[in-house]
Each structure stands twice: as C-alpha cells, then as structure tokens.
Design a protein around this motif. Structure first.
Motif, PDB file in Angstrom:
ATOM      1  N   SER A  49     -44.694 -59.172  53.850  1.00 55.43           N
ATOM      2  CA  SER A  49     -45.138 -58.089  54.735  1.00 55.43           C
ATOM      3  C   SER A  49     -46.552 -58.372  55.222  1.00 55.43           C
ATOM      4  O   SER A  49     -47.371 -58.977  54.521  1.00 55.43           O
ATOM      5  CB  SER A  49     -45.092 -56.739  54.008  1.00 55.43           C
ATOM      6  OG  SER A  49     -43.770 -56.421  53.638  1.00 55.43           O
ATOM      7  N   ASN A  77     -45.094 -46.165  55.363  1.00 51.93           N
ATOM      8  CA  ASN A  77     -46.153 -45.313  55.898  1.00 51.93           C
ATOM      9  C   ASN A  77     -47.279 -45.208  54.870  1.00 51.93           C
ATOM     10  O   ASN A  77     -47.109 -44.577  53.821  1.00 51.93           O
ATOM     11  CB  ASN A  77     -45.600 -43.925  56.218  1.00 51.93           C
ATOM     12  CG  ASN A  77     -44.491 -43.991  57.250  1.00 51.93           C
ATOM     13  OD1 ASN A  77     -44.724 -44.353  58.394  1.00 51.93           O
ATOM     14  ND2 ASN A  77     -43.270 -43.673  56.834  1.00 51.93           N
ATOM     15  N   PRO A 118     -44.167 -52.296  56.357  1.00 47.34           N
ATOM     16  CA  PRO A 118     -42.878 -51.591  56.453  1.00 47.34           C
ATOM     17  C   PRO A 118     -42.814 -50.287  55.688  1.00 47.34           C
ATOM     18  O   PRO A 118     -41.751 -49.903  55.198  1.00 47.34           O
ATOM     19  CB  PRO A 118     -41.910 -52.615  55.866  1.00 47.34           C
ATOM     20  CG  PRO A 118     -42.704 -53.353  54.861  1.00 47.34           C
ATOM     21  CD  PRO A 118     -44.078 -53.466  55.462  1.00 47.34           C
ATOM     22  N   SER A 138     -38.788 -54.154  64.887  1.00 48.40           N
ATOM     23  CA  SER A 138     -39.925 -53.221  64.890  1.00 48.40           C
ATOM     24  C   SER A 138     -40.643 -53.228  63.543  1.00 48.40           C
ATOM     25  O   SER A 138     -40.977 -52.193  62.997  1.00 48.40           O
ATOM     26  CB  SER A 138     -39.461 -51.804  65.228  1.00 48.40           C
ATOM     27  OG  SER A 138     -38.838 -51.756  66.482  1.00 48.40           O
ATOM     28  N   GLY A 139     -40.857 -54.432  62.985  1.00 53.42           N
ATOM     29  CA  GLY A 139     -41.567 -54.548  61.722  1.00 53.42           C
ATOM     30  C   GLY A 139     -40.692 -54.317  60.503  1.00 53.42           C
ATOM     31  O   GLY A 139     -41.163 -54.436  59.392  1.00 53.42           O
ATOM     32  N   GLU A 140     -39.415 -53.981  60.679  1.00 49.72           N
ATOM     33  CA  GLU A 140     -38.496 -53.720  59.574  1.00 49.72           C
ATOM     34  C   GLU A 140     -37.642 -54.953  59.322  1.00 49.72           C
ATOM     35  O   GLU A 140     -37.077 -55.537  60.241  1.00 49.72           O
ATOM     36  CB  GLU A 140     -37.612 -52.535  59.923  1.00 49.72           C
ATOM     37  CG  GLU A 140     -36.516 -52.275  58.878  1.00 49.72           C
ATOM     38  CD  GLU A 140     -35.537 -51.207  59.337  1.00 49.72           C
ATOM     39  OE1 GLU A 140     -35.767 -50.591  60.397  1.00 49.72           O
ATOM     40  OE2 GLU A 140     -34.520 -51.013  58.648  1.00 49.72           O
ATOM     41  N   LYS A 191     -42.751 -45.440  60.007  1.00 52.27           N
ATOM     42  CA  LYS A 191     -41.944 -46.491  59.421  1.00 52.27           C
ATOM     43  C   LYS A 191     -40.748 -45.849  58.694  1.00 52.27           C
ATOM     44  O   LYS A 191     -40.933 -45.033  57.785  1.00 52.27           O
ATOM     45  CB  LYS A 191     -42.763 -47.328  58.434  1.00 52.27           C
ATOM     46  CG  LYS A 191     -44.116 -47.772  58.970  1.00 52.27           C
ATOM     47  CD  LYS A 191     -43.977 -48.633  60.201  1.00 52.27           C
ATOM     48  CE  LYS A 191     -45.340 -48.914  60.830  1.00 52.27           C
ATOM     49  NZ  LYS A 191     -46.331 -49.460  59.901  1.00 52.27           N
ATOM     50  N   GLN A 192     -39.543 -46.209  59.106  1.00 54.28           N
ATOM     51  CA  GLN A 192     -38.344 -45.702  58.458  1.00 54.28           C
ATOM     52  C   GLN A 192     -37.329 -46.832  58.349  1.00 54.28           C
ATOM     53  O   GLN A 192     -37.298 -47.743  59.167  1.00 54.28           O
ATOM     54  CB  GLN A 192     -37.763 -44.519  59.235  1.00 54.28           C
ATOM     55  CG  GLN A 192     -37.547 -44.770  60.714  1.00 54.28           C
ATOM     56  CD  GLN A 192     -37.099 -43.524  61.449  1.00 54.28           C
ATOM     57  OE1 GLN A 192     -36.296 -42.764  60.939  1.00 54.28           O
ATOM     58  NE2 GLN A 192     -37.601 -43.315  62.648  1.00 54.28           N
ATOM     59  N   THR A 193     -36.504 -46.752  57.321  1.00 54.11           N
ATOM     60  CA  THR A 193     -35.514 -47.782  57.047  1.00 54.11           C
ATOM     61  C   THR A 193     -34.121 -47.156  57.033  1.00 54.11           C
ATOM     62  O   THR A 193     -33.903 -46.162  56.336  1.00 54.11           O
ATOM     63  CB  THR A 193     -35.784 -48.440  55.681  1.00 54.11           C
ATOM     64  OG1 THR A 193     -37.072 -49.063  55.705  1.00 54.11           O
ATOM     65  CG2 THR A 193     -34.731 -49.488  55.368  1.00 54.11           C
ATOM     66  N   HIS A 250     -45.252 -44.440  65.563  1.00 62.89           N
ATOM     67  CA  HIS A 250     -45.339 -45.557  64.609  1.00 62.89           C
ATOM     68  C   HIS A 250     -44.990 -45.131  63.187  1.00 62.89           C
ATOM     69  O   HIS A 250     -45.629 -45.542  62.220  1.00 62.89           O
ATOM     70  CB  HIS A 250     -46.738 -46.176  64.644  1.00 62.89           C
ATOM     71  CG  HIS A 250     -47.171 -46.579  66.021  1.00 62.89           C
ATOM     72  ND1 HIS A 250     -46.557 -47.580  66.746  1.00 62.89           N
ATOM     73  CD2 HIS A 250     -48.154 -46.081  66.850  1.00 62.89           C
ATOM     74  CE1 HIS A 250     -47.138 -47.706  67.929  1.00 62.89           C
ATOM     75  NE2 HIS A 250     -48.089 -46.801  68.019  1.00 62.89           N
ATOM     76  N   GLU A 261     -40.645 -44.333  66.220  1.00 52.80           N
ATOM     77  CA  GLU A 261     -40.995 -45.716  65.913  1.00 52.80           C
ATOM     78  C   GLU A 261     -42.013 -46.288  66.891  1.00 52.80           C
ATOM     79  O   GLU A 261     -43.000 -46.900  66.484  1.00 52.80           O
ATOM     80  CB  GLU A 261     -39.736 -46.588  65.927  1.00 52.80           C
ATOM     81  CG  GLU A 261     -38.764 -46.300  64.791  1.00 52.80           C
ATOM     82  CD  GLU A 261     -37.554 -47.211  64.811  1.00 52.80           C
ATOM     83  OE1 GLU A 261     -37.609 -48.229  65.522  1.00 52.80           O
ATOM     84  OE2 GLU A 261     -36.564 -46.902  64.131  1.00 52.80           O
TER      85      GLU A 261
END
Length: 589
Positions: free
Chosen positions: A354, A398, A396, A547-549, A211-213, A209, A205
C-alpha cells in the motif's frame, strides 16, 4: 579496509503535526421531491441512495438533509455519526408532489454549510428536471435564487455534486448541472432510478475519496443466504458493513467478535457498525428477493499514531585523513492505534504494498508499506532532528487522523587513533564464511532458475454468467509488454456479447488481434451485471487495482461505467489499463 559496526537504537515517538489533516467534514443531501419524481422514481430508490451515502461516510462527517418541491419541503440540520438514522426518518417522510423550486432548496443547503466550521463542505443534489414553477414569474425568481446560491457556494468553497435522473436530465449542460461546473463539483447522470446507486458510489470514491471495499456480491436464491467474509481490518477503530440491494433485505443475522456494535435496517439496505473488531472473519445470514443481488461493502476507519525505530550502520571511510566514521541510518516507521498504543496496525497481508506519502522536513515522497512498516535510509553527517508527517490519500482505508513523529539522529563517532591488525586466523575465518555464503547464494539462484516439473495446475473455474444484457465498451491501453513492442489503444464492444457470455481478458485481447501472450489474462473474467454494470472475477495471481483498491484473488467486483482498472500480469512486466465506458443507444451499431 572496511569495518562494519551495527548500533541499534529504539527511538521513542514524539507528537508532530500530521500532514494528513482530516478534520471535521460536512455534507448536505439535497433531494428534488417534485411530482415528476413519481414517474422517474416510483419505487423511491432515491431515498435508499441517501442511506447508501450517509452510512458510507466516516465518523468525522456531519450530515444534513433538505428536500424541495414548490417550496422547501423538509429540513434536517447537521447530525453526527450516532444520530444519522434521524436523517433517514426525515427522508422517508417526504412525498413526491408539486413543482420544482431548486432555488429554495439550494439556498437553504448553502446557508447550512456557511454556518458550519467543517474544513470540507459538499452538497449532493439529486434532481430529475430543471426549474419549473406555476408561472413564468415564479420560475424566473427561483432561477435567480438558484444562481445566487451557486455563486455563494463557490465563494465559500462549497462543492456541489449533481446527479441528474431521467430523460430530461440527459443534457448535462442544463442550468441544474451548472452548479457543479461552477463550484468544482462532479456531474453524474442516472438514466433510471436503479442507476442512482452507481452515481453515489462514484461520488463517494471520486469526489469525497471514501475508501470502501466490496467484500461480496451475492446472487440471492430461494433459501437463506449464509455468507462468510474475510475481515482484513481486524484492528480498525470502526468498520461499517453495508448491505444494499434493489430489492428488500430481511432476517439479517450476524456473528462476529468486537467491543460493541449497532445495527440499522431499512427495506433495501442494512448497516452493521462494528467498533474495535477483534476477529478476522464476519459471518452473516439474510433473506432477499430471489434472482436479485445484494452487495456487501466494508468501510474501515482508523485513528493512528506513528512511531520510529532507528538503526545505524557505520563504516570506515575510504578518504585519507577522515576523522569520523561514515554513518548510514535506517529509520523504520510503524503504526499503532491512537487509543491503544500497544496495538500495531496494518501488519495483515492485505496492506502489503500500500502507498503512503512521507514528508520529512518539508520534503514529500511516496513510500510503500511492507509488513506494517515503512523503511527509509539516509546518510548521517551530524546530529539532526527530522520532523516527519504522513498522508494517506492512496491508502486502502480511511485514516481519519495520523499523528507524526520527531526523529532524533545521532552523528557518527570519531575514528580510533590506531586500528589494531586482526589476527590471521580471524581473517581466514571471515574469508571462509564469505566463500560459503557466496556458494549458498549461487545455489539459491540456480535453484530459482531451474524450471519446476510436475502436473500443470488445474484451470480455475469460469464464473457463473449474468442475466443482464451487456452495454458499453472497453477502452484498452496496453502500457507495457514483455516483448517491448508498442501496441495502439484498443476498443472492445461489450454490447455485442450475449447476456450469458463470460469472457476472459485473454479472449478479449485475442479478438482485438493481439498475438502476444499476457500471463494470467486467461483467468480474469468479465460477466454482465445489473444496473448497466459488469462483474470482474479475479482467478489469477495478477495485481489488479481499481481506484486504489486491490482486487483480491477468487473475489468478484462490480464495475460501473467510467470505472478504471489497472492490471500488472503474472510476469510482473506486462501492464494493461481498461476503462468501462457507457454508450448511448445511437452509438451501439
């Protein structure tokens, strides 16, 4: 007198170079397999951490692997997405034995990346100790090779991220960690092997960088676990569904709709790689070790084509002697799948608000996505062409590549020589319509301000408490209050709480002596989690970001040390940030 003339044009998109230029990237995982790893990693969790990393990386990554003990013990050259299972075969074949010669391992990893054409190059080094060979001379030789490899990595813009495992690596100033500091890489410390997973999460992350949820954290019982996951990435090119645990996972079955998919399994992890998913739900069942936890992570990726629609609003200028209308252009950018240009992307509610960066003729601004599009307005004084590109660092998901557009704007038309006087009845009609519209607006505003009556909503259920002990501390920063008062930074010691305690943000603030009410804080809960983590459960309508999520309502998320969470409360005014900090035993008093 003002005349509004609306002219709407649908503009064809033209290719333009995107500023979000995600080309090929390369990562080498370098593993210390010296004999001391038998003590620090008896269950070989380090091998699972390799799977966690390589199956999280998007398809534009090439991945290599090297291991060292007294000498180079294993080497696997770069492989693409479809062949990453061969990395795991090489990793699973290594044995923990011998001395520690990181000079040989790092030198080989740097040589691999020097010969790569990737735009971004990284090494992830996992070690449980400093350089140690059979005698002082060979130890000194390995140290010299290691330092030369570090300098060569810095010269070739290769970042080295170091994970230190075990008690010997607690001092992050030792020579192994210097590789990270000299190349701009990250420094991470895992006291125990189970903590490696958290370090890998932080690297993917914060450094890469990715992006994972976190879709779910499942507390495993004695029965088969059946899980339904909402899939907000229904039109992604690829979605990876990664299951990880500290205990074995078995009997995995899935049910979903997609163009095709593949499944890869290990003892404590499983990956389902879904290409072109079609539905908005993903069902699965699996068996695990009772009282363990299984984390389910979604890693989406997109290849995107941007298109633009332009509409104009003309008005008669107030200045006397003007020859042209005043023209304002409204440009709406929409986003489509690069392979299927009729498939519009990001219209799901998950993507609303977003952030994306839009660069127009070299000027970059941050914009917000709404209903799958970004709208900008500008004044047009003459024919013009805009070169537009997009960047998705804060998005949020890739976005591996996004093709920009060229937008052609048409200048305003000439004013007519004579402006005919409208008949009185048309003017009266316009006035009546205007009055009716004004009355409607007033009624709507009055209705909005009128308090609603009825029964108070039922308080959401508190989440189930954890079994692990709390550790660490929350550093709290209240950045904005409804009252306007400034509140100094706060600290709340989680380690003083019993393991079975579930505490809300409202209770924490009250215990810190804060009298002001933060709407929704009573429905945001923290409980203890495994691996020195805490679990955040959101039962509120607050906007919570990590972290953007976006942390969704009625979902639970695992927070590891150094995690930072931003909360905008339900009054849309009050704001708070907290950071989860780890503490050494000596700091817990």
């Amino acid at each position: 007198m003002m005349i509004l003339v609306f002219l709407v044009f649908v503009l064809a998109s033209f290719p333009a170079q995107a500023s979000d230029k995600n080309g090929q990237k390369a990562v080498v995982f370098l593993l210390d397999v010296s004999g001391s790893m038998k003590t620090n990693d008896p269950n070989r969790y380090a091998i699972d951490s390799i799977a966690q990393l390589i199956y999280t990386l998007p398809t534009n990554y090439d991945v290599g692997f090297a291991a060292y003990s007294s000498e180079l013990s294993a080497l696997q050259g770069f492989l693409g997405n479809s062949q990453r299972s061969r990395i795991m075969e090489a990793a699973q074949a290594v044995e923990y034995s011998g001395y520690s010669n990181p000079g040989a391992g790092l030198n080989e990893a740097v040589m691999m990346l020097k010969n790569s054409n990737a735009e971004e190059k990284d090494i992830i080094l996992l070690s449980d100790g400093e350089i140690l060979m059979e005698d002082e001379e060979t130890t000194s030789q390995s140290e010299e090779i290691y330092q030369k490899a570090v300098l060569e990595a810095a010269e070739n813009k290769i970042r080295i991220h170091v994970i230190g495992l075990g008690e010997e690596m607690e001092d992050t100033g030792n020579s192994i960690f210097q590789a990270a500091k000299k190349t701009g890489g990250g420094v991470y410390y895992s006291p125990q092997a189970l903590d490696i997973q958290g370090s890998i999460d932080s690297i993917t992350e914060e450094e890469l960088h990715i992006k994972q949820t976190t879709a779910a954290i499942v507390d495993v019982g004695d029965e088969t676990e059946n899980v339904k996951i909402d899939m907000p990435f229904a039109h992604a090119g690829t979605v990876r569904v990664l299951l990880t645990s500290g205990s074995p996972i078995g009997s995995l079955k899935t049910n979903f709709t997609a163009e095709n998919a593949r499944q890869i399994g290990g003892e404590r992890y499983s990956l389902i790689e879904v290409n072109n998913p079609k539905g908005d739900q993903f069902d699965m069942s699996f068996e695990g070790t009772p009282e363990s936890q299984v984390r389910i992570t979604l890693i989406p990726e997109y290849h995107v084509l941007a298109k633009a629609d332009v509409s104009y609003k003309d008005s008669v200028p107030k200045e006397e002697g003007a020859l042209f209308y005043d023209r304002e252009a409204e440009v709406t950018y929409s986003f489509y799948d690069a392979e299927n240009e009729s498939l519009r992307l990001w219209t799901e509610e998950y993507f609303n608000h977003s952030k994306m960066s839009v660069t127009v003729n070299g000027k970059r601004e941050e914009k917000t996505l709404e209903a799958g599009g970004i709208t900008v307005t500008e004044k047009v004084t003459g024919d013009d062409t805009k070169h537009v590109s997009f960047a998705c660092e804060a998005f949020p998901a890739n976005v591996l590549d996004i093709e920009g557009v060229e937008v052609s704007l048409k200048g305003p038309d000439l004013l007519p020589v004579e402006e005919p006087e409208p008949p009185p009845y048309e003017l009266y009609g316009a006035v009546v319509l205007g009055v009716l519209f004004l009355i409607l607006i007033i009624l709507l505003l009055f209705r909005r301000k009128t308090p609603r009556t009825g029964f108070a909503p039922k308080e959401p259920d508190r989440p189930v408490s954890g079994n692990s002990s709390y550790v660490g501390r929350l550093n709290i920063y209240i950045t904005r209050t409804k009252s306007g008062y400034d509140i100094s930074p706060l600290a709340y010691d989680l380690f003083r709480l019993p393991a079975n305690r579930v505490v809300s943000i409202a209770e924490i603030l009250e215990n810190c002596g804060i009298k002001e009410h933060f709407l929704g804080a009573e429905n945001i809960y923290l409980s203890s989690g495994q691996g020195r983590s805490i679990i955040l459960t959101n039962q509120s309508d607050c906007c919570i970001m990590k972290s953007g999520e976006i942390l969704m309502k009625k979902k639970s998320y695992q927070l590891f040390t150094e995690s930072k969470v931003d909360i905008t409360f339900e009054d849309e005014i009050s704001e708070l940030t907290f950071q989860y900090k780890d503490l050494k035993p000596s700091e817990m008093y």
